[in-house]
Design an enzyme around this catalytic site. Structure first.
Site, mmCIF file in Angstrom:
data_model
loop_
_atom_site.group_PDB
_atom_site.id
_atom_site.type_symbol
_atom_site.label_atom_id
_atom_site.label_comp_id
_atom_site.label_asym_id
_atom_site.label_seq_id
_atom_site.Cartn_x
_atom_site.Cartn_y
_atom_site.Cartn_z
ATOM 1 N N HIS A 39 -50.535 8.003 18.091
ATOM 2 C CA HIS A 39 -50.600 7.675 19.503
ATOM 3 C C HIS A 39 -50.735 6.192 19.779
ATOM 4 C CE1 HIS A 39 -50.656 11.956 20.166
ATOM 5 N NE2 HIS A 39 -50.050 11.579 21.271
ATOM 6 N N ARG A 83 -49.322 11.168 30.402
ATOM 7 C CA ARG A 83 -50.251 11.698 29.393
ATOM 8 C C ARG A 83 -51.674 11.583 29.930
ATOM 9 N NH1 ARG A 83 -46.374 9.148 25.574
ATOM 10 N NH2 ARG A 83 -45.751 10.729 24.059
ATOM 11 N N ARG A 97 -49.019 16.050 32.671
ATOM 12 C CA ARG A 97 -49.260 17.044 31.628
ATOM 13 C C ARG A 97 -50.749 17.361 31.595
ATOM 14 N NH1 ARG A 97 -47.632 15.602 25.590
ATOM 15 N NH2 ARG A 97 -49.385 14.167 25.733
ATOM 16 N N GLU A 107 -42.409 22.186 22.129
ATOM 17 C CA GLU A 107 -42.730 21.291 21.009
ATOM 18 C C GLU A 107 -43.170 22.055 19.770
ATOM 19 O OE1 GLU A 107 -45.512 18.338 22.448
ATOM 20 O OE2 GLU A 107 -46.673 19.794 23.564
ATOM 21 N N ASN A 146 -41.385 14.749 19.542
ATOM 22 C CA ASN A 146 -42.270 14.219 18.489
ATOM 23 C C ASN A 146 -42.926 15.372 17.740
ATOM 24 O OD1 ASN A 146 -41.691 11.878 19.860
ATOM 25 N ND2 ASN A 146 -43.662 11.792 20.892
ATOM 26 N N ASP A 147 -43.542 16.264 18.495
ATOM 27 C CA ASP A 147 -44.191 17.393 17.834
ATOM 28 C C ASP A 147 -43.177 18.391 17.319
ATOM 29 O OD1 ASP A 147 -47.010 17.064 17.685
ATOM 30 O OD2 ASP A 147 -47.059 17.103 19.865
ATOM 31 N N ARG A 189 -46.773 13.893 11.561
ATOM 32 C CA ARG A 189 -46.199 12.705 12.194
ATOM 33 C C ARG A 189 -47.007 11.437 11.954
ATOM 34 N NH1 ARG A 189 -46.886 14.324 18.598
ATOM 35 N NH2 ARG A 189 -47.213 12.154 19.086
ATOM 36 N N CYS A 208 -38.888 14.460 26.604
ATOM 37 C CA CYS A 208 -39.825 13.359 26.837
ATOM 38 C C CYS A 208 -40.450 12.839 25.546
ATOM 39 C CB CYS A 208 -40.913 13.780 27.819
ATOM 40 S SG CYS A 208 -41.899 15.154 27.225
HETATM 41 C C1 PEP Z 1 -44.084 15.087 21.962
HETATM 42 O O1 PEP Z 1 -44.729 15.772 21.175
HETATM 43 O O2 PEP Z 1 -42.877 14.800 21.809
HETATM 44 C C2 PEP Z 1 -44.736 14.552 23.170
HETATM 45 C C3 PEP Z 1 -44.027 13.967 24.110
HETATM 46 O O3 PEP Z 1 -46.083 14.656 23.238
HETATM 47 P P1 PEP Z 1 -47.134 13.711 22.451
HETATM 48 O O4 PEP Z 1 -46.348 12.639 21.752
HETATM 49 O O5 PEP Z 1 -48.051 13.175 23.478
HETATM 50 O O6 PEP Z 1 -47.772 14.673 21.519
HETATM 51 MG MG MG Z 2 -46.660 16.543 21.787
#
Ligand code: PEP
Ligand code: MG
Length: 754
Positions: free
Chosen positions: A361, A468, A504, A602, A625-626, A636, A673
């Site tokens: 993050h 977020r 979110r 995700e 991402n997830d 990740r 996103c």
């Molecule tokens: C994701 O997982 O792609 C996402 C946008 O959420 P975060 O990166 O905050 O987990």
């Molecule tokens: Mg995520």
């Protein structure tokens, strides 16, 4: 055996530099295996030669002076074939090479194992004996295990040694490889930040006033003494005598003047109290950890505990606000959002985190704020580089320590070109996001901090695709109240109104820990995170939703999105709670409308149930991402497997297409996103797949718009079908590279000259 292995690795870890690490390795292995000779040959990365670096039993005068070519001798064979050799008569082997003067003549048996780190051979570990005998299976297994364990330690010692050994050499430079976290070049000075009470991450620092440092140290020591007495009294009646004796051990350690005298000596020599304490305690901890006796080994834990207690007092008494110089490059073992938040934005030019990856993050925040960042620079000896000149290359993931004039010049010009490119893109801000043949592609932004808002609007964002909400939660010391939340959310909604803002619900757990709501789990990414936490705590969820709904009064631009959904029941339950909050507020007289509600895709399960999910809600949004992490089973944040984390993986691309098709089959819009939406090259595929909206950090917005305005939508279908037919992420990358060149957007792949 296991104990021997562990104790050797510990001893090697505790060594001050590479040579002493190697010396410990050869002497301890010879001792444990009962061999007469033990040698480490290290491969010189430039020449490929295997250098006789450390030895027990042969001619010590030749250490560092002789070497073998990659094709020479048994040692060369071990390195070349990347497998062990076990011989009873080494001298009879056709590859045996006689090295004059080394004194090997009398040793007949030979066992050699390659030292391999991250797929590359770093050297060879050899044991030899006079008797002609084959080493048995256990011995062979031991040496192979040992060498596998030592590879990482040697690699680390070698990399960090490049600074340790060159510290006195004026003008010495070194480069460290990490992972690109946020693009851009930063040139500045290292400021080290350490978490509270972590002995090993305290930076070395010269004090201005040793007397003051001494006083602080004595006061901290006294405070800990008082605490331990108090603890001891408190538990006197509750603990059996044996356990209670532990407190006497603690007090004895405090009152044993030896280590305190060492700390005082270091302070008098000019080190600040925290640094002196950390260095002395760490060395005592290492000594105890290396002891064979289990009782003494355990003492290491006590010393660590005491050291941390004293350090905590020193850190709280260190009331001086941290001074950040101009062009601060923030460096730490594991940078966090709050560490970042403490530095005035105008002073912060770059960041380096020893742990983590581009999907941590803090890296996402760095991208959002446009701060060039390198993550996972595992070999950087970060405690020793306070104030050093650094260059952070956020394109390739390198950190350059004390760069030479040429390196400096190179990066200065790359950074200038970067600025020119960015300025060139500014012209696009008021232009439509549409392709040459008129296909509109709405570009939204991801936000978290209020600071993101102004920049996003300035760059022509058409809405917020992901706010977020955990970020304002992360920056506090307790859960924000409903009213506090309402005020924060309203600020976001007002800033964008009438444009939509997708909020979110709280997504904590995994790698996002709130300091005041710790979640301790073996496997946090598969544990209690996102919607799972908030459904288990409806009071937290309801407060948040109520705050969002209240904040939207009179604006009506709110959208609510649910993270980490893995089944339809979670959606049904969450919808019921939102509906309840809404009904109650309406009953209380709030003039609000029920906002559109969406689900994040995700988790792989959500891909397969995308239609069922889409049926229940107003929109879907892919969290790539997830989704990438869970589809590929690649953490990740784990530097070691960062190379395997690739959103261009065909499995990911297939899933992305499947989600679009499912959402559209239900007549629902779908966006994306995750970070992929801000990747200018990937956008070509995402558009062809049919995504209705892309949401990214604002720094990517104009780059993405430049690409969209340079391509023809009609051409993208062919590109997509080619990408869907190849087997690897690398092939997809190559196709996209080609496509970017074809539309004249190569410069957005990486800056010229970097
Ligand atoms: C994701 O997982 O792609 C996402 C946008 O959420 P975060 O990166 O905050 O987990
Ligand atoms: Mg995520």
């Amino acid at each position: 055996m296991l104990e021997a292995l562990r104790s050797i690795v510990q001893a090697v870890n505790a060594a001050g530099n590479l040579q002493s690490a190697l010396d410990i390795i050869v002497s301890r292995i010879a001792e444990v295996m009962g061999t007469e000779v033990c040698t480490v040959y290290l491969r010189d990365p430039d020449s490929g030669r295997l250098i006789f670096m450390a030895n027990q039993g042969l001619n010590p005068d030749l250490i560092g002076k002789i070497s073998l070519g990659p094709d020479e001798g048994l040692v060369g064979q071990v390195a070349r074939r990347e497998e062990p050799i076990n011989l009873d008569h080494a001298e009879k082997h056709p590859n045996f090479l006689y090295l004059p003067g080394i004194g090997e003549e009398q040793y007949h048996s030979f066992l050699g194992a390659p030292i391999i780190h991250q797929r590359s051979v770093m050297g060879v570990l050899v044991v030899q004996q006079k008797d002609s005998r084959r080493f048995d299976e256990n011995e062979e297994a031991f040496l192979v295990t040992m060498s596998a364990q030592l590879a990482g330690v040697i690699a680390h010692a070698r990399a960090t040694g490049s600074i340790t050994t060159s510290q006195n050499a004026v003008g010495a430079t070194a480069s460290f490889k990490g992972i690109a976290g946020a693009t851009g070049i930063a040139i500045g000075r290292a400021v080290i930040v350490a978490p509270i009470a972590e002995l090993h991450s305290v930076p070395r620092r010269q004090s201005d006033d040793p007397q003051l440092e001494l006083q602080a140290f004595q006061a901290a020591l006294q405070a800990v003494r008082t605490d331990i007495h108090a603890l001891s009294e408190k538990l006197l009646t509750q603990l059996p005598a044996d356990e209670h004796a532990l407190f006497d051990v603690y007090l004895r350690i405090i009152d044993d003047g030896t280590w305190a005298a060492e700390v005082v000596k270091k302070i008098n020599e000019g080190e600040w109290a925290q640094g002196a304490l950390s260095q002395v305690m760490s060395s005592h901890i290492r000594t105890f950890e290396m002891m064979e006796d289990a009782y003494f080994k355990e003492r290491a834990t006590d010393i660590k505990d005491l050291g941390r207690r004293v350090l905590a007092y020193l850190q709280t008494s260190d009331v001086e606000p941290a001074e950040y110089p101009d062009k601060t490059i923030l460096v730490g073992e594991e940078l966090t959002a709050s560490m970042l938040g403490e530095v005035p934005r105008e002073k912060l030019v770059g960041m380096v985190s020893v742990r983590g990856s581009s999907n941590s993050h803090v890296a996402i925040l760095a991208r959002a704020m446009g701060i060039p960042t390198v993550m996972g620079a595992a070999d950087l000896p970060y405690t020793q580089i306070e104030n050093a000149n650094l260059i952070v290359d956020g394109y390739s993931g390198y950190v350059h320590y004390n760069p030479s004039a040429e390196v400096y010049e190179h990066f200065r010009s790359v950074s200038e070109e970067d600025q020119v490119l960015t300025q060139g893109l500014e012209a696009l801000r008021d232009l439509q996001s549409e392709t040459l043949d008129g296909h509109r592609m709405p570009l939204w932004v991801n936000t978290g901090l209020m600071a993101d808002v102004a920049r996003s609007l300035d760059r022509g964002a058409e809405g917020v695709g992901l706010y977020r909400t955990e970020i304002p939660f992360l920056l506090r010391e307790r859960f924000p109240s409903e009213e506090e939340q309402r005020a924060i959310y309203r600020e976001q909604l007002i800033a964008f109104a009438p444009l939509p803002v997708t909020m979110r619900t709280l997504d904590i757990g995994g790698d996002k820990a709130l300091p005041y709501f710790p979640i301790e789990e073996e496997n946090p990414f598969l544990g209690w995170r996102g919607i799972r936490v908030t459904l288990d705590h409806p009071e937290i969820f309801l407060v948040q939703v109520r705050a969002m709904l209240k904040a939207s009064e009179g604006l009506n631009n709110l959208r609510i999105m649910l993270p980490m959904i893995s089944n339809v029941q979670e959606v049904d339950e969450a919808l019921e709670l939102v509906r309840r909050a809404y009904d109650e507020l309406v009953e209380d007289g709030w003039d609000i409308t029920l906002p559109p509600i969406g689900v994040m895709v995700e988790v792989p399960a959500a891909v397969y149930q995308a239609r069922q999910l889409a049926r229940r809600v107003d929109f879907l949004s892919v969290g790539s991402n997830d989704l990438t992490q869970y589809l590929l089973a690649v953490d990740r944040n784990n530097t070691r497997v960062a190379d395997l984390y690739h959103a261009y993986h065909p499995a990911v691309l297939n899933s992305l297409q499947q989600v679009v098709d499912a959402a559209h089959a239900e007549g629902k819009p779908v966006g994306i996103c995750g970070e992929l939406a801000g990747d200018p090259a990937a956008v070509l595929l995402l558009m062809a797949m049919g995504y209705d909206m892309l949401s990214m950090n604002d720094n990517s917005l104009l780059r993405v718009k430049a690409v969209i305005r340079s391509c023809r939508f009609d051409d993208l279908e062919g590109l997509l079908s080619a990408a869907m037919q190849v087997d690897t992420a690398d092939e997809v990358k190559a196709l996209l590279r080609r496509a970017m060149i074809d539309i004249g957007m190569e410069r957005l792949l990486q800056p010229v000259g970097a």
